[in-house]
Design an enzyme around this catalytic site. Sequence first.
Site, PDB file in Angstrom:
ATOM      1  N   CYS A   1     -17.023   0.921  26.814  1.00 35.48           N
ATOM      2  CA  CYS A   1     -18.278   0.173  26.862  1.00 35.48           C
ATOM      3  C   CYS A   1     -18.855   0.196  28.269  1.00 35.48           C
ATOM      4  O   CYS A   1     -20.052   0.422  28.466  1.00 35.48           O
ATOM      5  CB  CYS A   1     -18.048  -1.259  26.388  1.00 35.48           C
ATOM      6  SG  CYS A   1     -19.554  -2.245  26.237  1.00 35.48           S
TER       7      CYS A   1
ATOM      8  N   CYS B   1     -14.416  -7.897  21.923  1.00 35.56           N
ATOM      9  CA  CYS B   1     -15.625  -8.628  21.545  1.00 35.56           C
ATOM     10  C   CYS B   1     -16.057  -8.364  20.109  1.00 35.56           C
ATOM     11  O   CYS B   1     -16.560  -9.260  19.443  1.00 35.56           O
ATOM     12  CB  CYS B   1     -16.760  -8.311  22.515  1.00 35.56           C
ATOM     13  SG  CYS B   1     -17.366  -6.616  22.464  1.00 35.56           S
TER      14      CYS B   1
END
Length: 368
Positions: A113, A210
């Site tokens: 990410c 997440c």
Amino acid sequence: MDGEFQLGDDLRGRRIVVAMSGGVDSSVVAALAKASGAETIGVTLQLYDHGAAVKRAGACCAGQDIRDARAVADRLGIAHYVFDYESRFRDGVIADFADEYARGRTPIPCVRCNQGVKFTDLFGIARELGADCLATGHYVQRVVGAGGQAELHRAIDPARDQSYFLFATTQDQLDYLRFPLGGMPKAQVRAIAADNGLAVAMKPDSQDICFVPDGDYAGIVKRLRPETAEPGDIVDLDGRVLGRHRGIAHFTVGQRKGLEIGGSPYPLYVVRVEPEARRVVAGPRAALAVAAARVEDMNWIGGDHAGPLMAKVRSMAKPVPAWLDGDRVRFATPEYGVSPGQATVFYAGERVLGGGWIAETEAALQVA
């Protein structure tokens, strides 16, 4: 823009873009940027379906977090923009996560990410907005060295340090980034949020990955790569069948829980996963000892790597003495639970030198 901006710095005439996730850390970064006198712009990347994600407690960059980021921006009186990067995140991070499990490897989606959506794409947005820097809430320190070049250092709070996840940061990115929280303990960050009247001051930190807020990694892997749910054998180091498993999606190297095999004279751990054969190999802890690992896609951001280094092979592991031998990192003493798919990150004291992805490991000893 030299150094980190702090309360009291005068940066009038400058423009700072802050990556705002809706949590207390990035909200405080926005508050510090505004207090510096710089024009501050908050940017949030929407990474999930806005409607479905509202109910997902613990997910970042989702519905409620976007609303929290907007509320903080309103409180601070700064501009705030939301960009839809759901498809980019799904293809570049979530799909890679499932692919790695399907290959019998242990992924680190936070690094992917940072490499892609958060730094590469946010960089483009920040520069298009004419910002002098991009600021984030990561717990690392950016230090300007004697030669004037920016260096990446660990946070002062070892329990919060996120440098392992930023090893792939390039020098160009590091020159543009700012990490105002790296020199602060969490209590100070929350105090700043409270002093600024931010509703997120006591908001809990995100837990786990997440996009898997319920911790069910296997569930998302099996949904995206159904072949990882096919049952197979659990075997010992000599290939003798010890039992059956419900799919390789449930296993990573070093894991003990979930094997559910009785009668062994010693605790069993996952030594490796063989996806082609749908097989999980289990053995004693001694079988996890690794003497060296081959590292690929190295990223080096400064310092000499000819001599002894400190290497960290898991996000929660302590750095250990090691040295580089070509594309291999060799450990001074055996390391345990080293898995392909994870990263080796190198340090000289507090400075991050760089790192790379573990492609394969060399056992420290033969276990009968």
